[in-house]
Design a protein around this motif. Structure first.
Motif, PDB file in Angstrom:
ATOM      1  N   ARG A  23      93.839 -17.685  31.604  1.00 20.54           N
ATOM      2  CA  ARG A  23      92.765 -18.656  31.785  1.00 20.54           C
ATOM      3  C   ARG A  23      93.313 -20.084  31.710  1.00 20.54           C
ATOM      4  N   THR A  24      94.181 -20.323  30.733  1.00 22.63           N
ATOM      5  CA  THR A  24      94.775 -21.654  30.610  1.00 22.63           C
ATOM      6  C   THR A  24      95.634 -21.972  31.815  1.00 22.63           C
ATOM      7  N   LEU A  25      96.409 -20.991  32.294  1.00 21.85           N
ATOM      8  CA  LEU A  25      97.240 -21.210  33.475  1.00 21.85           C
ATOM      9  C   LEU A  25      96.389 -21.592  34.678  1.00 21.85           C
ATOM     10  N   ALA A  26      95.241 -20.930  34.822  1.00 22.50           N
ATOM     11  CA  ALA A  26      94.343 -21.249  35.931  1.00 22.50           C
ATOM     12  C   ALA A  26      93.858 -22.687  35.836  1.00 22.50           C
ATOM     13  N   ARG A  27      93.495 -23.104  34.641  1.00 24.23           N
ATOM     14  CA  ARG A  27      93.013 -24.472  34.455  1.00 24.23           C
ATOM     15  C   ARG A  27      94.131 -25.487  34.699  1.00 24.23           C
ATOM     16  N   ILE A  28      95.324 -25.171  34.225  1.00 26.71           N
ATOM     17  CA  ILE A  28      96.458 -26.070  34.436  1.00 26.71           C
ATOM     18  C   ILE A  28      96.734 -26.225  35.933  1.00 26.71           C
ATOM     19  N   ALA A  29      96.688 -25.125  36.670  1.00 22.04           N
ATOM     20  CA  ALA A  29      96.943 -25.176  38.117  1.00 22.04           C
ATOM     21  C   ALA A  29      95.887 -26.015  38.825  1.00 22.04           C
ATOM     22  N   ARG A  30      94.621 -25.837  38.452  1.00 24.30           N
ATOM     23  CA  ARG A  30      93.561 -26.585  39.107  1.00 24.30           C
ATOM     24  C   ARG A  30      93.603 -28.069  38.748  1.00 24.30           C
ATOM     25  N   LEU A  31      93.930 -28.357  37.493  1.00 27.60           N
ATOM     26  CA  LEU A  31      94.027 -29.757  37.084  1.00 27.60           C
ATOM     27  C   LEU A  31      95.189 -30.445  37.798  1.00 27.60           C
ATOM     28  N   THR A  32      96.314 -29.754  37.927  1.00 32.07           N
ATOM     29  CA  THR A  32      97.463 -30.326  38.635  1.00 32.07           C
ATOM     30  C   THR A  32      97.092 -30.686  40.070  1.00 32.07           C
ATOM     31  N   LEU A  80      84.785 -27.899  32.624  1.00 28.35           N
ATOM     32  CA  LEU A  80      83.371 -27.555  32.765  1.00 28.35           C
ATOM     33  C   LEU A  80      83.096 -26.584  33.898  1.00 28.35           C
ATOM     34  N   GLU A  81      84.132 -26.227  34.677  1.00 29.47           N
ATOM     35  CA  GLU A  81      83.920 -25.308  35.788  1.00 29.47           C
ATOM     36  C   GLU A  81      83.552 -23.925  35.256  1.00 29.47           C
ATOM     37  N   PRO A  82      82.692 -23.199  35.962  1.00 30.04           N
ATOM     38  CA  PRO A  82      82.239 -21.882  35.492  1.00 30.04           C
ATOM     39  C   PRO A  82      83.361 -20.857  35.460  1.00 30.04           C
ATOM     40  N   ASP A  83      83.133 -19.786  34.693  1.00 34.48           N
ATOM     41  CA  ASP A  83      84.154 -18.771  34.483  1.00 34.48           C
ATOM     42  C   ASP A  83      84.618 -18.101  35.776  1.00 34.48           C
ATOM     43  N   GLU A  84      83.733 -18.025  36.781  1.00 32.72           N
ATOM     44  CA  GLU A  84      84.124 -17.287  37.986  1.00 32.72           C
ATOM     45  C   GLU A  84      85.250 -17.945  38.760  1.00 32.72           C
ATOM     46  N   VAL A  85      85.578 -19.215  38.436  1.00 35.28           N
ATOM     47  CA  VAL A  85      86.699 -19.852  39.118  1.00 35.28           C
ATOM     48  C   VAL A  85      87.934 -19.921  38.211  1.00 35.28           C
ATOM     49  N   GLU A  86      87.903 -19.129  37.138  1.00 33.11           N
ATOM     50  CA  GLU A  86      88.983 -19.192  36.167  1.00 33.11           C
ATOM     51  C   GLU A  86      90.199 -18.349  36.535  1.00 33.11           C
ATOM     52  N   ALA A  87      90.162 -17.612  37.629  1.00 36.51           N
ATOM     53  CA  ALA A  87      91.280 -16.731  37.962  1.00 36.51           C
ATOM     54  C   ALA A  87      92.565 -17.527  38.108  1.00 36.51           C
ATOM     55  N   ALA A  88      93.638 -17.039  37.507  1.00 37.55           N
ATOM     56  CA  ALA A  88      94.933 -17.708  37.590  1.00 37.55           C
ATOM     57  C   ALA A  88      95.484 -17.595  39.004  1.00 37.55           C
ATOM     58  N   LEU A 209     112.273 -20.509  41.073  1.00 36.06           N
ATOM     59  CA  LEU A 209     110.989 -20.160  40.479  1.00 36.06           C
ATOM     60  C   LEU A 209     110.116 -21.400  40.298  1.00 36.06           C
ATOM     61  N   ALA A 210     108.801 -21.186  40.387  1.00 37.81           N
ATOM     62  CA  ALA A 210     107.833 -22.262  40.204  1.00 37.81           C
ATOM     63  C   ALA A 210     106.755 -21.812  39.230  1.00 37.81           C
ATOM     64  N   VAL A 211     106.098 -22.769  38.596  1.00 31.96           N
ATOM     65  CA  VAL A 211     104.996 -22.461  37.678  1.00 31.96           C
ATOM     66  C   VAL A 211     103.932 -21.656  38.424  1.00 31.96           C
ATOM     67  N   GLY A 212     103.498 -20.556  37.810  1.00 30.28           N
ATOM     68  CA  GLY A 212     102.516 -19.669  38.426  1.00 30.28           C
ATOM     69  C   GLY A 212     103.126 -18.447  39.081  1.00 30.28           C
TER      70      GLY A 212
END
Length: 234
Positions: A23-32, A80-88, A209-212
């Motif tokens: 979940r954190t990885l997904a948020r980090i990717a979207r924030l980046t 604040l984005e909903p859980d359904e967009v949390e996929a890494a 290699l890259a993050v993700g």
């Protein structure tokens, strides 16, 4: 959790969590991605890591308070984005051949003793896991991966080695990595990989290699390791 801290005269670090997971990885990717899109040429680099994103900004194009405000808005939008967009992010699947034997694995028996397993069981368990790349750092091309299976989470060495060879496959706690070049290191060495993780001769330098990215370690024989260009230099 959101915390923003000054990390240099021209960078801010946004902390999104106290622990890393999918979940954190997904948020980090979207924030980046969001910061790069929203901030444009006002930022010079955006560096994702386990639970944070560090943003370097152009002092000649940006004012500190405005950068801080904009980054806070981006982070709050992601949180604040909903859980359904949390996929890494799926990332690439990268298979890395590993020779788990002899002088390539000086700590394999110690890890087996720590885990209460045979060396063969350690190899099987390490190779059966799918690892995520959560951060790049320490050395060019050094990918911090996780999470190592619980029984294999042996602590770092009490005294780091003055030299770890390039391609050394290592574990420490919940983390796994492959050393891209020869350098000092305190992780437990359980094998050797013949792949080049960082090629400074290419233009621009190539990082494997890259993050993700997702990584699997594939056991190979010593003969196959050498056929792939690997060298056992101690």
């Amino acid at each position: 959790m959101l915390r923003i801290a000054d990390s240099s005269d021209e960078s801010l670090t946004l902390y999104l969590s106290d622990d890393y997971d999918e979940r954190t990885l997904a948020r980090i990717a979207r924030l980046t991605a969001l910061v790069r899109r929203e901030m444009g040429d006002r930022v010079t680099d955006v560096v994702p890591s386990y639970c944070s994103v560090t943003v370097f900004y152009d002092l000649l194009r940006s004012e500190y308070r405005e950068v801080h405000r904009k980054l806070e808005e981006c982070a709050e939008q992601v949180l604040l984005e909903p859980d359904e967009v949390e996929a890494a992010p799926q990332g690439r699947m990268v298979e890395l051949p590993v020779y788990y034997g002899g002088e390539a694995a000086p700590d394999l028996e110690r890890v087996a003793e720590f885990a209460g397993l045979t060396t063969g069981e350690v190899i099987d368990m390490h190779a059966a896991e799918e690892y995520r790349v959560y951060a790049l750092g320490f050395r060019p091309g050094f990918a911090f991966m996780g999470k190592t299976p619980q029984p294999l989470r042996v602590p770092r060495l009490d005294s780091p080695r003055p030299r770890v060879p390039a391609g050394a496959v290592a574990i420490a706690g919940a983390q796994a990595a492959v050393y891209p070049d020869s350098c000092p290191g305190g992780w437990n060495l359980i094998g050797r990989c013949p792949e080049t993780l960082f090629d400074r001769s290419s233009n621009p330098p190539r990082v494997l290699l890259a993050v993700g990215d997702r990584v699997r370690f594939v056991p190979v024989t010593r003969k196959k390791f050498e056929q792939l260009g690997g060298e056992l230099d101690g």
